[in-house]
Write an enzyme that holds these catalytic residues in place. Structure first.
Site, PDB file in Angstrom:
ATOM      1  CE1 TYR A   1      -3.651  -1.758   5.659  1.00 16.60           C
ATOM      2  CE2 TYR A   1      -3.465   0.509   4.877  1.00 16.60           C
ATOM      3  CZ  TYR A   1      -3.625  -0.840   4.614  1.00 16.60           C
ATOM      4  OH  TYR A   1      -3.768  -1.279   3.321  1.00 16.60           O
TER       5      TYR A   1
ATOM      6  CB  SER B   1      -0.883   0.000   1.257  1.00 16.21           C
ATOM      7  OG  SER B   1      -1.505   1.252   1.459  1.00 16.21           O
TER       8      SER B   1
END
Length: 254
Positions: A152, A139
């Site tokens: 995250y 990501s």
């Protein structure tokens, strides 16, 4: 008949399911792996009806014993050439000061240790194929941080580092390591899971963004990367919608 196998984790929905479709279209025998067997069965039925070669395995990538058993069973299929590590996800947006350590642990387990478990278990088969490819679906959170994303971001930084380190360690071996780092992707479940089922908060993530990426946009990129000639390695490919200039700068139509 397919002569090459591709394993896709997180294949029950979103980017994982879209990637499985794309690789099946590219004539791989695709092994669908995820926890929700009923969704895998539905996807397998769809692909089989289209004449594709698929198999289904219910798998929790955080369970090392289950992953090892899964790897042993791949001997029944054509040689393994591709592993796409898609399984992952985010939980919560609390600041570091008040975040729940259990959420961080869960994110680390699936985004980091899940990638480690499956990659370690399948690496011998990928190497013995003579032309293996490992894809880590990370990501843009693994490249830059933002407020409320600590857990995250930390987990995706871990996934990014696995890809970077593995590429160094496998230099000279017949295995490529590709990292695909998407930015804003609108799927049915990612934001909804992050906001613990709060549909209004999940919808607000994409509010005013004319064209966020789709799961198929990412899957198309993965399929392109893994089907390059064997000597071509796409080390890191960052993928964002045009409206997103960074993790925190997004053009929204008022």
């Amino acid at each position: 008949m397919s002569t090459r196998t591709a394993v896709v984790t997180g294949a029950s929905s979103g980017i994982g399911a879209a990637t499985a479709r794309r690789l099946a279209e590219a004539d791989f025998h695709v092994v669908l792996a995820a926890r929700r067997a009923e969704r895998l069965d539905a996807l397998a039925a769809e692909l089989t009806a289209d004449g594709r070669s698929v198999a289904v395995h219910a798998l929790d990538v955080t369970d090392r014993a289950a992953v090892d058993a899964f790897a042993a069973g791949l001997d029944a299929y054509p040689p393994l050439h591709v592993l796409v590590n898609v399984a992952g996800g985010a939980l919560g947006t609390e600041p570091v000061a008040t975040a729940d350590p259990a959420d961080w642990r869960a994110m680390f387990e699936v985004n980091v240790l899940g990638v480690l478990n499956v990659t370690q278990a399948l690496l011998p088969a990928l190497s013995s194929s003579g032309d293996g490819t490992i894809v880590v679906l990370s990501s843009t959170a693994g490249l830059a941080t933002y407020e409320g994303g600590g857990g995250y971001v930390a987990a995706k930084h871990g996934a990014h580092v696995i890809a970077e380190t593995l590429r160094l360690e496998l230099n000279g071996h017949p295995v490529r390591v590709i990292e695909i780092a998407p930015g804003m992707v609108k799927t049915d479940e990612f934001a909804l899971t992050r906001f613990r089922g709060d549909e209004s908060r999940a919808a607000a993530v994409y509010a005013g963004v004319a064209e966020p990426l789709t799961a198929d946009d990412v899957a198309d990129t993965v399929a392109w990367a893994v089907t390059r000639p064997a000597h071509v390695n796409v080390d890191l490919l960052v993928l964002r919608p045009r409206a997103q200039a960074s993790n925190y700068k997004v053009h929204r139509v008022q």
